[in-house]
Design an enzyme around this catalytic site. Sequence first.
Site, PDB file in Angstrom:
ATOM      1  N   LYS A 187      20.183  24.370 -24.743  1.00  0.00           N
ATOM      2  CA  LYS A 187      18.777  24.027 -24.518  1.00  0.00           C
ATOM      3  C   LYS A 187      17.911  25.269 -24.583  1.00  0.00           C
ATOM      4  O   LYS A 187      16.850  25.276 -25.218  1.00  0.00           O
ATOM      5  CB  LYS A 187      18.608  23.327 -23.159  1.00  0.00           C
ATOM      6  N   GLN A 227      19.531  20.319 -14.478  1.00  0.00           N
ATOM      7  CA  GLN A 227      20.723  19.777 -15.134  1.00  0.00           C
ATOM      8  C   GLN A 227      21.566  18.967 -14.140  1.00  0.00           C
ATOM      9  O   GLN A 227      21.839  19.425 -13.033  1.00  0.00           O
ATOM     10  CB  GLN A 227      21.549  20.945 -15.724  1.00  0.00           C
ATOM     11  N   ASP A 278      12.598  15.083 -18.493  1.00  0.00           N
ATOM     12  CA  ASP A 278      13.778  14.218 -18.547  1.00  0.00           C
ATOM     13  C   ASP A 278      13.399  12.752 -18.390  1.00  0.00           C
ATOM     14  O   ASP A 278      14.196  11.863 -18.694  1.00  0.00           O
ATOM     15  CB  ASP A 278      14.724  14.561 -17.384  1.00  0.00           C
TER      16      ASP A 278
END
Length: 297
Positions: free
Chosen positions: A54, A98, A121
């Site tokens: 990422k 995460q 997200d």
Amino acid sequence: MSADIIDGKAFAATLRARVAGLARAFEDAAGRKAGLAVVLVGEDPASQVYVRSKGKQTIEAGMASFEHRFPAETAEADLLALVESLNVDSAVDGILVQLPLPAHMDEQKVISAISPDKDVDGFHVINAGRLAVGQPGFVPCTPLGCLMLLKDKLGSLSGLNAVIIGRSNIVGKPMAQLLLGESCTVTIAHSRTRDMPEVVRRADIVVAAVGRAEMVKADWLKPGACVIDVGINRVAAAEEGKTRLVGDVDFAGALDVAGSITPVPGGVGPMTIAVLLRNALVAAYRNAGLQLADGAI
Ligand code: GUN
């Protein structure tokens, strides 16, 4: 008949290039780079690979990457304090924590601490609610990537029967909302579904997101169906001591029945980070009060 292979890797590369172009335009207009913060707690090997990837792709897209790593034993309060500081940091447009988090942390509490306007997200309940009622917000990256591939392949999805296998908050549920938004007739199948093969046989679109290697068999598919395989399962390879990745669908068998199908790897997987970058860029435009042309991305 042999199904068309949907090339998610190529689609993701095109999307990243579009994001990079718009990131340059953003920098010119805002006088700063769009910024994405990624937070990793612990040493989970798969998460480390994702987070590294990422960060690298964020920089390649011309955005600023802020990486924060914590040891597994970090107190939840310390993580919440970091999230609070990122929420008010004007260089940070998007925040991604995460998952999974270590067992002593409450994932929902941590996700709820992220500002919904930086929740790239799309996991915050505010964004789940916005998606459910059709308001603009952030949509989880994997299902949004699946929708992009579907629309690219099929054009209008209106009136098609879609069966999603799996009911997770990250893929199955938002995928259902997205497909409903495209006027599909949507079924969510899951571990308690009766006669799963019969349910799947009705589907023009199958999205498999259960995490069980090659569970969906060729004879479950309606001839010509478009099959999106979200699964990434590591199994033993023919060669002693080696492993290989397979999806949730019996790919080799499905090739003879489906109209089109995503491979594993190289299908949905590469889309997830490309969509994350897209969401981060959208966040930057919104947070800076700048207009992003409709359909620009
Ligand atoms: N872990 C696995 N996939 C994801 C994702 O898309 N977002 C976050 N935050 N964690 C993940």
